[in-house]
Each structure stands twice: as C-alpha cells, then as structure tokens.
Design a protein around this motif. Structure first.
Motif, mmCIF file in Angstrom:
data_model
loop_
_atom_site.group_PDB
_atom_site.id
_atom_site.type_symbol
_atom_site.label_atom_id
_atom_site.label_comp_id
_atom_site.label_asym_id
_atom_site.label_seq_id
_atom_site.Cartn_x
_atom_site.Cartn_y
_atom_site.Cartn_z
ATOM 1 N N ALA A 88 0.817 -1.216 0.000
ATOM 2 C CA ALA A 88 0.000 0.000 0.000
ATOM 3 C C ALA A 88 0.851 1.268 0.000
ATOM 4 N N GLY A 89 2.169 1.097 0.070
ATOM 5 C CA GLY A 89 3.051 2.264 0.109
ATOM 6 C C GLY A 89 2.998 2.995 1.443
ATOM 7 N N ILE A 90 2.651 2.284 2.498
ATOM 8 C CA ILE A 90 2.562 2.900 3.828
ATOM 9 C C ILE A 90 3.874 2.683 4.580
ATOM 10 N N GLU A 91 4.494 3.776 5.023
ATOM 11 C CA GLU A 91 5.759 3.658 5.755
ATOM 12 C C GLU A 91 5.567 3.828 7.252
ATOM 13 N N ASP A 92 4.605 4.653 7.622
ATOM 14 C CA ASP A 92 4.361 4.913 9.041
ATOM 15 C C ASP A 92 2.877 4.691 9.330
ATOM 16 N N PRO A 93 2.488 3.437 9.626
ATOM 17 C CA PRO A 93 1.060 3.116 9.765
ATOM 18 C C PRO A 93 0.345 4.004 10.776
ATOM 19 N N GLY A 94 1.013 4.305 11.890
ATOM 20 C CA GLY A 94 0.378 5.098 12.943
ATOM 21 C C GLY A 94 -0.032 6.478 12.454
ATOM 22 N N ARG A 95 0.731 7.033 11.503
ATOM 23 C CA ARG A 95 0.398 8.356 10.971
ATOM 24 C C ARG A 95 -0.492 8.264 9.748
ATOM 25 N N GLU A 96 -0.242 7.262 8.905
ATOM 26 C CA GLU A 96 -0.917 7.241 7.605
ATOM 27 C C GLU A 96 -2.299 6.598 7.636
ATOM 28 N N LEU A 97 -2.517 5.704 8.579
ATOM 29 C CA LEU A 97 -3.846 5.085 8.663
ATOM 30 C C LEU A 97 -4.821 6.051 9.338
ATOM 31 N N ASP A 98 -6.082 6.005 8.905
ATOM 32 C CA ASP A 98 -7.109 6.880 9.477
ATOM 33 C C ASP A 98 -8.076 6.142 10.392
ATOM 34 N N MET A 99 -8.093 4.819 10.297
ATOM 35 C CA MET A 99 -8.990 4.029 11.154
ATOM 36 C C MET A 99 -8.553 2.573 11.141
ATOM 37 N N CYS A 100 -9.028 1.801 12.123
ATOM 38 C CA CYS A 100 -8.729 0.373 12.189
ATOM 39 C C CYS A 100 -9.997 -0.411 12.504
ATOM 40 N N GLU A 101 -10.095 -1.574 11.891
ATOM 41 C CA GLU A 101 -11.148 -2.536 12.238
ATOM 42 C C GLU A 101 -10.459 -3.847 12.572
#
Ligand SMILES: [Zn+2]
Lengths: 411, 158
Positions: free
Chosen positions: A289-302
């Motif tokens: 997904a091209g995500i390097e910093d999940p804590g910053r780049e993600l907007d929500m979790c399920e």
C-alpha cells in the motif's frame, strides 16, 4: 497485478442470535440481494463467486453448492474458503486474487454463519482432536496437566492466557480491557448491523461474572446469525459502472505461526500473545500500500477481536502503535469514533460474531467508512483515506490483513 | 524381517452430542401447515412459471423470489422410481422384509416431482406413467409426516 476495489456491500437486515424466520440459504440470499441492489448489478454481471463459512459449525456439508441458486451463482465458478476466524477476509482475498490476476472483472464474495442452527462448541471440538494429535507429536503428556484450556470455559479459557500475556508485556491493566469493552459495545449501539447494541459503561462490564481471569463474561463476543456479501471489481469496471466512490484494496497479507492455543502452555512453544503473523502480514500489506508509518498514515482500524483485550493487542502487533502504547491511546480517547485512530467504530467482532462473516465485516466496514455510506450513527467524522482491517483465528495463529483506500496506489 | 508390533499411544474419547436446529424457513413452514389441512402447496416463479414442490424461496435462474402460492395434486404421475431392498440402521445395512417402493411423483399442477413412497401395490407393477394419489395421515399431526404416502389411483385408501 491490476487494481481492485470493493464497489458494494450487502448485509442481512440484522445480525442477531437466532434468525428463526429464514433458513440458511434464505438468509444468505438476503445479503446477496442487498449487495446487488446497492451496486445496481444483476447476477449476469457477476463472473465468479467465492464463499466462506466455518467448517462444521452448522453441520452442513458443501454449503456453497447447496446455496448456489440462492446466491445467484448458477453456471458460475464457485469456491468455498474456510480458514477459521479469518474465513471472511480469506474469502474476500480470494475474490481479490481473481480480479487482480486479470481472470475476472466482477467477483462476489459471500460469507455467513447461522450459529443458532449448529453447535459451535461441537464445531470447536472438531479442533480438539487435531490439537491432541499435535500435542502427542510434540511429546506432551495429555493428561497430567491443564491441557486444552477448557478448564476456563472453552475458547475463553484459551484466550485468558493470551490476555494475561498481553497485560504483562504491555503494562495495561485489566481495567483497560473493561474500558475497551465499554467503548466497543457503545459503538455497536450506533450500528444497525451489530448484534449486541447497548450503550455500555465500564461499570456495566465490571459487573459481569469472571470467566477465566482476566476475562469476564462482558469481555466475550456473542454468537450471531448473519451474512455479508461484497462485490469487487477491476479498475476498468469501476470506471464503467460506478461514480468512482469505491474502496480500493491497496494492500493485503496473511501469515500463520504454529498453533498457539493455550494447550501449548505445557510446552510453551509460542506465546499466544506473540502473534508474529500479525507483524508479517501487516508489513507485507503496508509495503504493497506504500505505507511507511502506519500510525500516521492510517485513518482508522477494524480489528478482529473475539475478546475485548484483543483490539488493544492488535494495534501493537499490527504496528499501528508501539508495544505498550495502545492502552495509552485508549486513555487519551484516540480510539473513539471522533479520535485520531478510531478503532472498531462498528463495535467489532466483540459485539457481532457470525463467524464466517466476521473477518469480512472488518474490510466492509472500512469500505463503507471510506465511501461514507455507513448506516446508523457510527460514521467516522473525518475523511478516511486509508483504513486497516484485520482477521484472526485458526489455532490462535492465522492472521489476515487488508488495507483499503479512497484511491488506488498506482493508476 | 519381523513385523513391528503396533502400540496404541493414547486414546482420546470425545463424545459428541450434536443437535441440529435447522430452521426450515417460512416457505417450508407454510408447506407443512398445508399438509396439516391435507393440501399440498407449491410456489410458482413469475419468471419461468416453474411450480416447485416443496416450495422454495428463490429461483436462481430468474433471479427472483417466488411468491405465487398454488395448490397442487393430490393426484400425480410417477416420473421415476426405485425399489429399495435394504435399509441402513445405525450404519449397518439390513435386508428389508418387504421391498419399499420409492417414486418421484409429478403432482397435478407442479413442474418438479416430489420424492415419495408408494404403497398398496406390488413392486412388479410400479412403472413410469402410473397415476397415483396422495394419502394423508388421519388424524393429521401438523408435520411433514402428514403426507403419508401415495397409492395407485382407483385403489381404496386404507
Ligand atoms: Zn424462474
């Protein structure tokens, strides 16, 4: 590989403990019909169907073939997927593979469970026999100790060891489990497709009986009847059939460790709270997904959480935060629907568990949040660009991850 | 070379008591209630006009819910049959004292045949095209068993 998006979702009208008014295939038909209605597609548009539910829980063999006309699969390729708790997401992943590979353009993933018709404890005891055999292979004495974890009440007994290990390593307290339980149950109260829909306080949770320390009855999930269908499409079909308001599947992964249900405490091969597969599967998905910093780049979790300690544990294992940080995020309000990292705005598996559909309802919740098509009161106010969904199960050791986004990674 | 003796390492007893709670759904429920009134109900698809007995909710070929209820039978025609000579009792196959006549009966007004037992005739006389008539239990008990069996038309009902 081609870009793939979820273009529509269909739920049964309700998720409840007993759907007495419909039989299994009629219930599945409801969710398939809803998905077709929501996308304006007809069965002729669908090229293949993937199908998932738990092995043995209803005692029905070949359920996918029994369901073929009720789920509009006549004359189409149909495959059943059954990977335990992760079944729902595995079924969606299979639909993704079909489309990403270029083989098909429109595929439907159908998942369900009607737990009231079978006996999930009997279904689970089908797992006991291979467990016993594995233990013998590992040279363990089956009868001298506390094997199986059933002393503490079925799967809750097994999960209690995981919860204790999580508390020990994270520094969280049992009260954090109560707090997470209250948060998710209160979220579920806003979700018309949740099963246990009651605004719940920490005191409500603490008033429930202890099952196996540190897990109380109020920390455990219900058994539900319900079905969920998702339709996935290639980019070409997204452009042709939709207004572009879809949820792209931009990353996925899955991994297994050795079985780590609590029976292995006697040999202690793998700590049930280690969950290395979560790290492996999520790193793969983030990279895709091209995500390097999940804590910053993600907007929500399920998260997939049969038990209330698990959402907190998964946030750490999936790299959303550092080890020992999740309960601090909870205390700071970051996990609330209005928070920085809304977690289980749906109420989670913890509030609704039609098992075959449970790991499907995580990515479908993310997709509907991205599309801003949430029914009920749990729409996350901020714009969701990237969402993390997660499935878990098997012998406490199989993890699936799917990252959804408002746009494809490369186009 | 001497054969190595086998030894049982462990014996695990896992008694399973599995109760199915299968929900028949609203269609079969209405069918069963119909049998309690000595009526055989089917449902017609508004797309292909097929009349299904017992009724089912959905026609996959037409992608629609079937919702036109019709009464079919009580007479029908044997479309296919077999003659059972054994029964299976707790996994063991046992020979029957009398052969059992099992037929697919296409009822008047129905498109699909219903699986049923035929009684009151010799096995050697059972053939496709035979006209048969439904025999209901008396008194009825509001269950699937209310449709007891079929008999050749013209024979006295026992
Ligand atoms: Zn039809």
């Amino acid at each position: 590989m081609r870009n793939v998006a979820i273009i529509g979702v269909g739920y049964t009208p309700v998720f409840v403990s007993k759907r007495k008014d419909v039989n299994i295939v009629e219930m599945i038909s409801e969710s398939v019909g809803a998905a077709l209605n929501n996308t304006g597609l007809t069965p002729d548009d669908i090229q293949a169907v993937t199908y998932g539910n738990m092995q043995t829980f209803e005692g029905v063999n070949l359920p996918h073939l029994w369901t073929s006309d009720h789920m509009r699969a006549l004359n189409k390729p149909t495959i059943r997927i059954s990977t335990g708790g992760t079944t729902g997401m595995s079924t969606l992943q299979a639909a993704y593979y079909y489309v990403a590979s270029g083989m098909y353009d429109l595929v439907m993933a159908v998942t369900w469970e009607k737990q009231s018709e079978g006996d999930s404890q009997v279904g689970l005891s089908g797992i006991v026999v291979p467990e016993a055999m594995t233990m013998v292979q590992h040279g363990m004495d089956l009868f001298s100790g506390k094997g199986m974890g059933f002393g503490g009440g079925g799967s809750t007994g097994a999960a209690s060891y995981q919860a204790m290990s999580y508390l020990h390593h994270s520094g969280a307290s049992p009260e954090h489990i109560d707090k997470m339980a209250a948060l998710e149950r209160s979220n579920a109260a806003l979700n018309p497709y949740a099963h246990l829909r009651k605004k719940t306080t920490v005191e409500d949770v603490q008033a429930t009986p202890m099952v196996a320390f540190p897990l109380r009855f109020g920390h455990t999930c219900p058994t539900s009847d319900g079905a969920t269908t998702a339709i996935v499409a290639s980019e070409e079909m997204v452009n042709k059939l939709t207004d572009g308001n879809v949820a792209w599947i931009v990353g996925l992964g899955s991994a297994t460790s050795d079985p780590c249900t609590a029976n292995f405490l006697e040999g202690q091969i793998t700590d049930p709270a280690e969950q290395m597969p979560a790290k492996i599967a999520s790193e793969k998905a983030y990279k895709m997904a091209g995500i390097e910093d999940p804590g910053r780049e993600l907007d929500m979790c399920e998260m997939y959480n049969g038990f209330a300690h698990q959402s907190l544990m998964w946030l750490e294992k999936l790299g959303v935060c550092k080890e020992g940080e999740a309960h601090k995020m909870l205390d700071a309000g970051a996990l609330n629907i209005e928070g920085e990292m809304p977690t289980n705005a749906s109420g989670g598996v913890f509030s609704t568990n039609a098992i075959g559909a449970s790991a499907m309802n995580r990515p479908t919740e993310c997709a509907l949040q991205i599309m801003r098509k949430i029914e009920g009161g749990h729409q996350i106010p901020k714009k969701i660009k990237k969402a993390l969904s997660h499935g878990w199960g098997g012998m406490f050791q199989y993890v699936t991850v799917m990252v959804l986004a408002d746009e494809p990674v490369s186009s | 070379m001497a054969e190595k003796a086998e030894r049982s390492v462990v014996e695990v007893e896992v008694p399973l008591d599995f109760t199915y709670n299968y929900r028949v759904g609203q269609y079969l429920e209405r069918y069963i209630k119909g049998l309690g009134e000595k009526k055989i109900l089917g449902v017609r698809c508004s797309g292909c006009s097929k009349v299904t007995v017992p009724p089912r909710n959905f026609c996959g070929a037409c992608n629609r819910v079937m919702d036109e209820w019709v009464e079919v039978g009580p007479e029908g025609t044997v479309e296919n049959y077999t003659i059972g000579h054994v029964k299976v009792e707790r996994g063991a196959v046992e020979k029957l004292d009398e052969p059992r006549l099992l037929a697919m009966v296409k009822l008047e007004g129905a498109t699909v045949p219903l699986l049923a037992e035929v009684k009151g005739m010799a096995a050697s006389e059972l053939e496709n095209g035979l006209r048969v008539k439904a025999v209901f239990k008396d008194p009825v008990s509001d269950s699937l068993a209310d449709l007891s069996h079929f008999e050749p038309v013209g024979q006295e009902v026992k």
